[in-house]
Design a protein around this motif. Sequence first.
Motif, PDB file in Angstrom:
ATOM      1  N   ARG A  94      -3.375  -3.792  -7.846  1.00 23.66           N
ATOM      2  CA  ARG A  94      -4.586  -3.874  -8.662  1.00 23.66           C
ATOM      3  C   ARG A  94      -5.691  -4.687  -8.000  1.00 23.66           C
ATOM      4  O   ARG A  94      -6.861  -4.472  -8.276  1.00 23.66           O
ATOM      5  CB  ARG A  94      -4.264  -4.492 -10.016  1.00 23.66           C
ATOM      6  N   SER A 146     -15.704  -3.084  -2.206  1.00 26.11           N
ATOM      7  CA  SER A 146     -14.494  -3.708  -2.757  1.00 26.11           C
ATOM      8  C   SER A 146     -14.457  -5.215  -2.503  1.00 26.11           C
ATOM      9  O   SER A 146     -13.688  -5.926  -3.141  1.00 26.11           O
ATOM     10  CB  SER A 146     -13.240  -3.056  -2.184  1.00 26.11           C
ATOM     11  N   LEU A 169      -7.282  -2.023   3.534  1.00 26.90           N
ATOM     12  CA  LEU A 169      -7.280  -1.158   2.355  1.00 26.90           C
ATOM     13  C   LEU A 169      -8.178   0.056   2.586  1.00 26.90           C
ATOM     14  O   LEU A 169      -7.825   1.183   2.231  1.00 26.90           O
ATOM     15  CB  LEU A 169      -7.732  -1.938   1.118  1.00 26.90           C
ATOM     16  N   TRP A 170      -9.327  -0.158   3.193  1.00 25.70           N
ATOM     17  CA  TRP A 170     -10.275   0.929   3.465  1.00 25.70           C
ATOM     18  C   TRP A 170      -9.636   1.974   4.385  1.00 25.70           C
ATOM     19  O   TRP A 170      -9.677   3.175   4.099  1.00 25.70           O
ATOM     20  CB  TRP A 170     -11.542   0.354   4.107  1.00 25.70           C
ATOM     21  N   SER A 218       5.482   3.324  -3.656  1.00 29.41           N
ATOM     22  CA  SER A 218       5.243   4.042  -4.909  1.00 29.41           C
ATOM     23  C   SER A 218       5.730   3.229  -6.110  1.00 29.41           C
ATOM     24  O   SER A 218       5.409   3.554  -7.247  1.00 29.41           O
ATOM     25  CB  SER A 218       5.939   5.404  -4.877  1.00 29.41           C
ATOM     26  N   GLY A 228      -7.214   4.187   2.774  1.00 27.59           N
ATOM     27  CA  GLY A 228      -7.702   5.034   1.688  1.00 27.59           C
ATOM     28  C   GLY A 228      -7.666   4.377   0.326  1.00 27.59           C
ATOM     29  O   GLY A 228      -7.728   5.059  -0.686  1.00 27.59           O
ATOM     30  N   ARG A 229      -7.564   3.069   0.297  1.00 23.91           N
ATOM     31  CA  ARG A 229      -7.491   2.338  -0.980  1.00 23.91           C
ATOM     32  C   ARG A 229      -8.776   1.520  -1.197  1.00 23.91           C
ATOM     33  O   ARG A 229      -8.737   0.341  -1.518  1.00 23.91           O
ATOM     34  CB  ARG A 229      -6.265   1.428  -0.987  1.00 23.91           C
ATOM     35  N   GLN A 230      -9.919   2.177  -1.050  1.00 25.53           N
ATOM     36  CA  GLN A 230     -11.216   1.510  -1.119  1.00 25.53           C
ATOM     37  C   GLN A 230     -11.542   0.928  -2.482  1.00 25.53           C
ATOM     38  O   GLN A 230     -12.406   0.066  -2.588  1.00 25.53           O
ATOM     39  CB  GLN A 230     -12.338   2.494  -0.729  1.00 25.53           C
ATOM     40  N   ARG A 231     -10.867   1.368  -3.516  1.00 22.86           N
ATOM     41  CA  ARG A 231     -11.184   0.887  -4.876  1.00 22.86           C
ATOM     42  C   ARG A 231     -10.437  -0.374  -5.274  1.00 22.86           C
ATOM     43  O   ARG A 231     -10.661  -0.896  -6.353  1.00 22.86           O
ATOM     44  CB  ARG A 231     -10.912   1.987  -5.881  1.00 22.86           C
ATOM     45  N   VAL A 232      -9.560  -0.858  -4.421  1.00 19.62           N
ATOM     46  CA  VAL A 232      -8.828  -2.096  -4.737  1.00 19.62           C
ATOM     47  C   VAL A 232      -9.762  -3.268  -4.460  1.00 19.62           C
ATOM     48  O   VAL A 232     -10.204  -3.470  -3.334  1.00 19.62           O
ATOM     49  CB  VAL A 232      -7.538  -2.219  -3.899  1.00 19.62           C
ATOM     50  N   ILE A 280       0.836  -1.210   0.000  1.00 11.79           N
ATOM     51  CA  ILE A 280       0.000   0.000   0.000  1.00 11.79           C
ATOM     52  C   ILE A 280       0.869   1.258   0.000  1.00 11.79           C
ATOM     53  O   ILE A 280       0.592   2.222  -0.719  1.00 11.79           O
ATOM     54  CB  ILE A 280      -0.947   0.001   1.220  1.00 11.79           C
ATOM     55  N   ASP A 304       1.880  -0.983  -7.972  1.00 12.66           N
ATOM     56  CA  ASP A 304       0.504  -0.564  -8.253  1.00 12.66           C
ATOM     57  C   ASP A 304      -0.402  -1.745  -7.903  1.00 12.66           C
ATOM     58  O   ASP A 304      -0.542  -2.688  -8.683  1.00 12.66           O
ATOM     59  CB  ASP A 304       0.383  -0.195  -9.732  1.00 12.66           C
TER      60      ASP A 304
END
Length: 161
Positions: free
Chosen positions: A65, A119, A85-86, A60, A89-93, A57, A63
């Motif tokens: 997916r 997700s 992930l939530w 850099s 701040g990576r709720q779209r994974v 997470i 990525d």
Amino acid sequence: MVTMMISKSKLAVLLLSALLLTAVGLSAREVARPIPIVLDTDIGGDIDDAFALALVIASSELDLRAVTTVSGDTQARARLAAKMLWVAGRQRVPVAAGEPGAKLSIEQTRWADGFTSPSLLSETAVDLLKAQIDRAPRDITVVAIGPLTNVAALLKQYPAE
């Protein structure tokens, strides 16, 4: 004869380090483009996979997916990964659970009991792996840091691809 034993956590760190070192060896133009990965994990039994997910997470160079879970109560493991992930701040994974296995002690998953998220997919881990590979067939890297059940099922279901 010398037998070498590598703990699961050390293996995960070695695999992620190898990925990052590969990125370092690429040209500056290629390094700017993060390596697309799917993390296949048995998160929740001990802390190493949670650290691995946190590293991915924060990286850099990678990525993320998708995340797939394997071994034991894969639904509980998927909820744990999705909640991490939530919170990050990576709720779209997207996160998908693999086939459930034998009951194992997975105390860490209690943190995510009852957690729901868009997700968390209803499709299987194999379906999510296949979809991610089809989207980027030459680019995606599957980083499997748990038992290889999902990878084996993917290869069995799609042997010619």
